[in-house]
Enzyme design. Structure first.
Site, PDB file in Angstrom:
ATOM      1  N   ASP A 214       0.556  -1.126  -0.303  1.00  0.00           N
ATOM      2  CA  ASP A 214       0.042  -0.092  -0.402  1.00  0.00           C
ATOM      3  C   ASP A 214       1.089   1.435  -0.171  1.00  0.00           C
ATOM      4  OD1 ASP A 214      -2.610   1.702   0.282  1.00  0.00           O
ATOM      5  OD2 ASP A 214      -2.037   2.181   2.646  1.00  0.00           O
ATOM      6  N   GLU A 282       1.977   0.009  -4.587  1.00  0.00           N
ATOM      7  CA  GLU A 282       0.909   0.639  -5.077  1.00  0.00           C
ATOM      8  C   GLU A 282       1.868   2.398  -4.591  1.00  0.00           C
ATOM      9  OE1 GLU A 282      -3.049   2.984  -3.801  1.00  0.00           O
ATOM     10  OE2 GLU A 282      -1.722   2.229  -2.800  1.00  0.00           O
TER      11      GLU A 282
HETATM   12  C1  BGC Z   1      -5.256   1.902  -0.514  1.00  0.00           C
HETATM   13  C2  BGC Z   1      -6.920   2.503   0.638  1.00  0.00           C
HETATM   14  C3  BGC Z   1      -7.251   2.865   1.529  1.00  0.00           C
HETATM   15  C4  BGC Z   1      -5.621   3.787   1.847  1.00  0.00           C
HETATM   16  C5  BGC Z   1      -4.502   4.096   3.417  1.00  0.00           C
HETATM   17  C6  BGC Z   1      -5.271   2.614  -0.206  1.00  0.00           C
HETATM   18  O1  BGC Z   1      -4.137   3.250  -1.781  1.00  0.00           O
HETATM   19  O2  BGC Z   1      -6.049   1.295  -1.384  1.00  0.00           O
HETATM   20  O3  BGC Z   1      -8.146   1.555  -0.274  1.00  0.00           O
HETATM   21  O4  BGC Z   1      -8.169   3.758   2.041  1.00  0.00           O
HETATM   22  O5  BGC Z   1      -3.973   2.824   1.029  1.00  0.00           O
HETATM   23  O6  BGC Z   1      -4.030   2.776   3.413  1.00  0.00           O
END
Ligand code: BGC
Ligand code: MG
Length: 552
Positions: A214, A282
């Site tokens: 994440d 991500e």
């Molecule tokens: C996840 C989200 C989350 C955020 C904070 C992201 O990009 O995909 O669902 O709310 O990170 O952890």
């Protein structure tokens, strides 16, 4: 490394360390996938029971969104114990069963590690906030207020308001890039990095094959806490945060994207290598997303893949935009590897976002399976599900509650999977689902589609099978991309195999001139795909042609 770790790594080393390249990864949002105990919330046993279905799609791996202990303020993206399973989802033994069953179907298991922040209920934070000099005092990002009591700088939270929350106990502010109940860990503190690497190690030892990581570009913040400069209105874009969010008004130079991120990622990769594990990181950045993807996936000692936001935008990408994105990838990430997605648990489902009919949806699916990169398929996307309407009274997502009604949050893409035709909650749960099943989804259930040869579910299976049948589509080069109106053409090539791919991304007929050579159809009876010709080919609206060159 202890003896057990050594055996585990040796077993893994026998496997293909490149398994992730070109893989199709099925994203499971566990709350909404399958409930096994009637509490209205999906769980790990539910996932096990649906693995035969996932395997039937022909995907390579599953990515399970967080199932760790959590107060669920952000539905699991706020972790209070990284090394346990929330009772709502099951137990560690249930997770072991997921791994074992998934592996028996040949599916890799990727879990979603949320390392940038914890929940405010995490014992680390409870300790950190007690005083300025406890053992974990420096584990989060604490700062004194300005003399006038206001936050130390102008950083904003993606979920609305200042990124700083006042804490009366420490008489200081703490940083949170998301909810104020998601305090940001201080990656400048070596003990924090060590603790997080231990978390990765814990799950690798349990047998996971990789991670979805994440928000990896948010790990490290600028230690001087410099203000982000404003961003000129014409440079703003809403790929990460919705238009209504002033987060888009800043150039995020200092709250994220710090060079020290790479040092942590390198350490993580070293640990992963012992297990042949792969990660998709991500990267959330509205301006520099692809550049960061390039930086973070370059070489062999960082991330294998980064998750790209380009095709999560509001509008269906045009042929020209896809060409531009791919050219940019070539320019800034030639050595790297993107992972594409059209839908996920944070974004309006693309069937609604792009307003496509079945022909358009099919074509875009085939296209995704032909583009260079790995690909994520979000649960329910293979059913062509549109975004669900969720009434304000039923809303769960704090992000939606904050910005309602201009932005309705993420519940519309998180409603339960629809499995069966009869049951009131479509086979998802014997109880009351945590978010209502969308009535408009019922006729698109898995059961309906299994019986309908024309259903999009079968198209997903065939498009995924097409990709897996061709090494050039999985791992090959992507060359000679051309655009003529709505028609996009390109070549995928690897040793011994050359494919020519042509897509008409519009409703009007288009024309394609075939490259020299003798071409045969690679797409079988894939809907929307036409036979190649050996000169000019007419493509109807939303048609494509995938052809393999005879003699390589
Ligand atoms: C996840 C989200 C989350 C955020 C904070 C992201 O990009 O995909 O669902 O709310 O990170 O952890
Ligand atoms: Mg349950």
């Amino acid at each position: 490394m202890n003896a057990k770790a050594q055996t585990t790594s040796l077993t893994h080393l026998a496997k293909d360390p490149d398994w992730w390249r070109g893989a199709v990864i099925y994203q499971i949002y566990p709350r909404s996938f399958q409930d096994s105990d009637g509490d209205g919330v999906g769980d790990l046993n539910g996932i096990v029971s649906r693995l035969p279905y996932i395997a039937s799609l022909g995907v390579d791996a599953i990515w399970i969104s967080p199932f760790f202990t959590s107060p669920m303020k952000d539905f699991g993206y706020d972790v209070s114990n990284y090394c346990d399973v929330d009772p709502m989802f099951g137990t560690l033994a249930d997770f072991d069963a997921v791994i074992e069953a998934a592996h028996s179907f040949g599916l890799k298991v990727m879990i979603d590690l949320v390392l940038s922040h914890t929940s405010d209920q995490h014992p680390w934070f409870a300790e950190s906030r007690i005083s300025h000099d406890n053992a974990k005092a420096n584990w989060y990002v604490w700062s004194d207020p300005k003399p006038d009591g206001t936050p130390p700088n102008n950083w904003l939270s993606i979920f609305g308001g200042s990124a700083w929350q006042w804490d009366g106990q420490r008489m200081q502010y703490f940083l949170h890039n998301f909810l104020s109940s998601q305090p940001d860990l201080n990656f400048h503190e070596p003990a924090v990095q060590k603790a997080l690497l231990d978390v990765a190690h814990f799950w690798l030892e349990r047998g996971v094959d990789g991670f979805r990581l994440d928000t990896i570009n948010f790990y490290v913040h600028d230690q001087q806490l410099r203000n982000n400069p404003p961003l000129a209105p014409e440079l703003r874009n809403a790929t990460i945060a919705p238009q209504v969010n002033p987060y888009n008004h800043q150039n995020h130079l200092y709250d994220k994207n710090q060079p020290e991120n790479l040092e942590f990622l390198r350490k993580l990769r070293t640990i992963m290598n012992d297990y042949c594990a792969a990660a998709v990181g991500e990267v959330g950045d509205a301006q520099r997303g692809l550049e960061i993807l390039g930086e973070y996936t370059a070489g062999n000692d960082l991330m294998q893949m980064c998750y790209a936001f380009e095709f999560l935008a509001n509008d269906q990408p045009t042929a020209t935009e896809i060409d531009e994105v791919m050219a940019r990838v070539e320019e800034v990430a030639a050595d790297g590897w993107p992972c594409w997605a059209f839908s996920n648990h944070d974004t309006m489902r693309h069937a609604s976002r792009w307003g496509l009919d079945q022909h358009g949806l099919r074509l875009m699916t085939t296209l995704m399976m032909c583009l260079r990169g790995s690909a994520c398929v979000y649960q329910g996307e293979e059913l062509g599900l549109p975004e669900a309407d969720v009434a304000f009274e039923d809303l769960q997502d704090p992000y939606g509650i904050e910005f309602w009604p201009e932005f309705k949050g993420r519940d519309g893409c998180r409603t339960p999977m629809v499995w069966e035709r009869t049951n009131q909650s479509a086979g998802f749960s014997a109880g009351k689902p945590w978010l209502p099943v969308h009535s408009g989804h019922l006729k698109q259930s898995v059961a309906h589609q299994e019986d309908d040869a024309d259903a999009i579910l079968h198209h997903y299976r065939k498009a995924i099978a097409l990709r897996r049948a061709h090494p050039a589509l999985m791992k090959g080069r992507q060359e000679d991309m051309r655009v003529d109106g709505d028609v996009l053409t390109f070549v995928r090539a690897t040793e011994g195999e050359i494919l020519f791919c042509a897509f008409n991304l519009g409703a009007e007929p288009g024309q394609v001139v075939f490259p020299d050579g003798h071409w045969t159809n690679a797409a079988g009876d894939l809907r929307g795909a036409v036979e190649p010709s050996n000169k000019t080919l007419n493509l109807g609206g939303w048609q494509c042609c995938i052809a393999v060159k005879k003699g390589g």
